[in-house]
Each structure stands twice: as C-alpha cells, then as structure tokens.
Motif scaffolding. Structure first.
Motif, PDB file in Angstrom:
ATOM      1  N   MET A   1       0.846  -1.172   0.000  1.00  0.00           N
ATOM      2  CA  MET A   1       0.000   0.000   0.000  1.00  0.00           C
ATOM      3  C   MET A   1       0.892   1.235   0.000  1.00  0.00           C
ATOM      4  SD  MET A   1      -2.140   1.641   3.072  1.00  0.00           S
ATOM      5  CE  MET A   1      -3.252   0.338   3.261  1.00  0.00           C
ATOM      6  N   SER A   2       0.539   2.182  -0.808  1.00  0.00           N
ATOM      7  CA  SER A   2       1.377   3.370  -0.886  1.00  0.00           C
ATOM      8  C   SER A   2       0.727   4.607  -0.279  1.00  0.00           C
ATOM      9  CB  SER A   2       1.734   3.643  -2.341  1.00  0.00           C
ATOM     10  OG  SER A   2       0.553   3.900  -3.082  1.00  0.00           O
ATOM     11  N   GLU A   3      -0.598   4.556  -0.042  1.00  0.00           N
ATOM     12  CA  GLU A   3      -1.283   5.756   0.449  1.00  0.00           C
ATOM     13  C   GLU A   3      -2.443   5.384   1.372  1.00  0.00           C
ATOM     14  OE1 GLU A   3      -2.330   9.611  -1.888  1.00  0.00           O
ATOM     15  OE2 GLU A   3      -3.949   8.179  -2.249  1.00  0.00           O
ATOM     16  N   ILE A   4      -2.683   6.227   2.370  1.00  0.00           N
ATOM     17  CA  ILE A   4      -3.848   6.113   3.241  1.00  0.00           C
ATOM     18  C   ILE A   4      -4.491   7.489   3.305  1.00  0.00           C
ATOM     19  CG2 ILE A   4      -2.534   6.542   5.358  1.00  0.00           C
ATOM     20  CD1 ILE A   4      -4.433   4.512   6.745  1.00  0.00           C
ATOM     21  N   ILE A   5      -5.818   7.518   3.298  1.00  0.00           N
ATOM     22  CA  ILE A   5      -6.553   8.787   3.283  1.00  0.00           C
ATOM     23  C   ILE A   5      -7.335   8.930   4.581  1.00  0.00           C
ATOM     24  CG2 ILE A   5      -8.312  10.162   2.111  1.00  0.00           C
ATOM     25  CD1 ILE A   5      -7.608   8.548  -0.443  1.00  0.00           C
ATOM     26  N   PHE A   6      -7.193  10.094   5.200  1.00  0.00           N
ATOM     27  CA  PHE A   6      -7.950  10.440   6.395  1.00  0.00           C
ATOM     28  C   PHE A   6      -8.958  11.523   6.052  1.00  0.00           C
ATOM     29  CE2 PHE A   6      -4.479   8.381   8.458  1.00  0.00           C
ATOM     30  CZ  PHE A   6      -4.950   7.972   9.694  1.00  0.00           C
ATOM     31  N   GLU A   7     -10.183  11.322   6.513  1.00  0.00           N
ATOM     32  CA  GLU A   7     -11.215  12.345   6.402  1.00  0.00           C
ATOM     33  C   GLU A   7     -11.132  13.205   7.654  1.00  0.00           C
ATOM     34  OE1 GLU A   7     -15.673  11.622   6.904  1.00  0.00           O
ATOM     35  OE2 GLU A   7     -15.369  11.616   4.724  1.00  0.00           O
ATOM     36  N   VAL A   8     -10.931  14.502   7.475  1.00  0.00           N
ATOM     37  CA  VAL A   8     -10.740  15.421   8.596  1.00  0.00           C
ATOM     38  C   VAL A   8     -11.937  16.356   8.686  1.00  0.00           C
ATOM     39  CG1 VAL A   8      -9.278  17.238   9.579  1.00  0.00           C
ATOM     40  CG2 VAL A   8      -8.240  15.342   8.319  1.00  0.00           C
ATOM     41  N   ARG A   9     -12.474  16.474   9.903  1.00  0.00           N
ATOM     42  CA  ARG A   9     -13.593  17.392  10.159  1.00  0.00           C
ATOM     43  C   ARG A   9     -13.245  18.309  11.313  1.00  0.00           C
ATOM     44  NH1 ARG A   9     -18.367  16.083   7.658  1.00  0.00           N
ATOM     45  NH2 ARG A   9     -18.416  14.035   6.676  1.00  0.00           N
ATOM     46  N   GLU A  10     -13.679  19.541  11.179  1.00  0.00           N
ATOM     47  CA  GLU A  10     -13.497  20.513  12.261  1.00  0.00           C
ATOM     48  C   GLU A  10     -14.746  20.496  13.131  1.00  0.00           C
ATOM     49  OE1 GLU A  10     -12.301  25.197  12.977  1.00  0.00           O
ATOM     50  OE2 GLU A  10     -12.672  24.464  10.951  1.00  0.00           O
ATOM     51  N   ASP A  11     -14.547  20.460  14.443  1.00  0.00           N
ATOM     52  CA  ASP A  11     -15.664  20.494  15.382  1.00  0.00           C
ATOM     53  C   ASP A  11     -16.035  21.956  15.610  1.00  0.00           C
ATOM     54  OD1 ASP A  11     -17.445  20.429  17.506  1.00  0.00           O
ATOM     55  OD2 ASP A  11     -16.405  18.785  18.494  1.00  0.00           O
ATOM     56  N   GLU A  12     -17.128  22.377  14.997  1.00  0.00           N
ATOM     57  CA  GLU A  12     -17.522  23.784  15.050  1.00  0.00           C
ATOM     58  C   GLU A  12     -18.015  24.201  16.428  1.00  0.00           C
ATOM     59  OE1 GLU A  12     -20.223  24.614  11.882  1.00  0.00           O
ATOM     60  OE2 GLU A  12     -18.898  23.741  10.383  1.00  0.00           O
ATOM     61  N   ILE A  13     -18.469  23.276  17.233  1.00  0.00           N
ATOM     62  CA  ILE A  13     -19.006  23.609  18.551  1.00  0.00           C
ATOM     63  C   ILE A  13     -17.894  23.677  19.590  1.00  0.00           C
ATOM     64  CG2 ILE A  13     -20.541  22.858  20.403  1.00  0.00           C
ATOM     65  CD1 ILE A  13     -22.275  21.580  18.171  1.00  0.00           C
ATOM     66  N   ASP A  14     -17.120  22.597  19.697  1.00  0.00           N
ATOM     67  CA  ASP A  14     -16.079  22.524  20.723  1.00  0.00           C
ATOM     68  C   ASP A  14     -14.706  22.940  20.222  1.00  0.00           C
ATOM     69  OD1 ASP A  14     -17.920  21.581  22.596  1.00  0.00           O
ATOM     70  OD2 ASP A  14     -17.639  19.508  21.938  1.00  0.00           O
ATOM     71  N   GLY A  15     -14.537  23.104  18.929  1.00  0.00           N
ATOM     72  CA  GLY A  15     -13.232  23.403  18.358  1.00  0.00           C
ATOM     73  C   GLY A  15     -12.437  22.132  18.180  1.00  0.00           C
ATOM     74  N   GLY A  16     -11.300  22.234  17.538  1.00  0.00           N
ATOM     75  CA  GLY A  16     -10.454  21.084  17.311  1.00  0.00           C
ATOM     76  C   GLY A  16     -10.841  20.332  16.053  1.00  0.00           C
ATOM     77  N   TYR A  17     -10.155  19.215  15.840  1.00  0.00           N
ATOM     78  CA  TYR A  17     -10.312  18.441  14.624  1.00  0.00           C
ATOM     79  C   TYR A  17     -10.368  16.952  14.941  1.00  0.00           C
ATOM     80  CZ  TYR A  17      -8.792  22.805  12.523  1.00  0.00           C
ATOM     81  OH  TYR A  17      -8.707  24.114  12.156  1.00  0.00           O
ATOM     82  N   THR A  18     -11.089  16.202  14.110  1.00  0.00           N
ATOM     83  CA  THR A  18     -11.088  14.742  14.200  1.00  0.00           C
ATOM     84  C   THR A  18     -10.683  14.200  12.834  1.00  0.00           C
ATOM     85  OG1 THR A  18     -13.428  14.580  13.600  1.00  0.00           O
ATOM     86  CG2 THR A  18     -12.905  14.652  15.953  1.00  0.00           C
ATOM     87  N   ALA A  19      -9.973  13.083  12.841  1.00  0.00           N
ATOM     88  CA  ALA A  19      -9.538  12.452  11.597  1.00  0.00           C
ATOM     89  C   ALA A  19      -9.823  10.965  11.668  1.00  0.00           C
ATOM     90  CB  ALA A  19      -8.049  12.690  11.374  1.00  0.00           C
ATOM     91  N   SER A  20     -10.392  10.421  10.586  1.00  0.00           N
ATOM     92  CA  SER A  20     -10.710   8.999  10.490  1.00  0.00           C
ATOM     93  C   SER A  20     -10.173   8.463   9.177  1.00  0.00           C
ATOM     94  CB  SER A  20     -12.218   8.777  10.527  1.00  0.00           C
ATOM     95  OG  SER A  20     -12.762   9.261  11.724  1.00  0.00           O
ATOM     96  N   ALA A  21      -9.427   7.344   9.257  1.00  0.00           N
ATOM     97  CA  ALA A  21      -8.874   6.732   8.050  1.00  0.00           C
ATOM     98  C   ALA A  21      -9.966   5.993   7.299  1.00  0.00           C
ATOM     99  CB  ALA A  21      -7.748   5.771   8.424  1.00  0.00           C
TER     100      ALA A  21
END
Length: 70
Positions: A1-21
C-alpha cells in the motif's frame, strides 16, 4: 500500500479536529492542525507493524459542511 486517506472534520461547537482513516479503524483528534498532523502520523505508526508495512503517503482530506438557512 502506498497511500492512506484520512477524512478530517473541524468540530464547530467545541473546536479542534477529528480524523478517520478510510477503510481502516484509525481515528484521532487534536486541537490544532499541527497537532492533528502529528497525531495522525503517530496513529498510523501504531496501527501498522512489521507484518503489514505502513503507507508511504498520508493524505488528509478536509471535509467542510456548510448549512444555509432561509
């Protein structure tokens, strides 16, 4: 495998970011983009071991929802 993709979302209420592969059980979160990058790299390193080589490229795909109110 040469690449992995993470979906990143910003938490508009609490701030910060979450990422899921996509296609893997790898999830992480952080308060800033810089912290998120480090956390994603660490999570990938922990998930893949000697029996399964880690991807060479980690892609962060930023998802932004926009709500329109009439």
């Amino acid at each position: 495998m040469s690449e992995i993709i993470f979906e990143v979302r910003e938490d508009e209420i609490d701030g910060g970011y979450t990422a899921s592969a996509l296609g893997y059980g790898i999830d992480t979160q952080a308060n800033t983009i810089e912290e998120l990058r480090a956390m994603v790299k660490d999570a990938v390193k922990c998930y893949f071991d000697e029996s399964m080589p880690a991807p060479k490229i980690i892609r962060l795909h930023f998802v932004r929802d926009e709500v329109l109110v009439q």
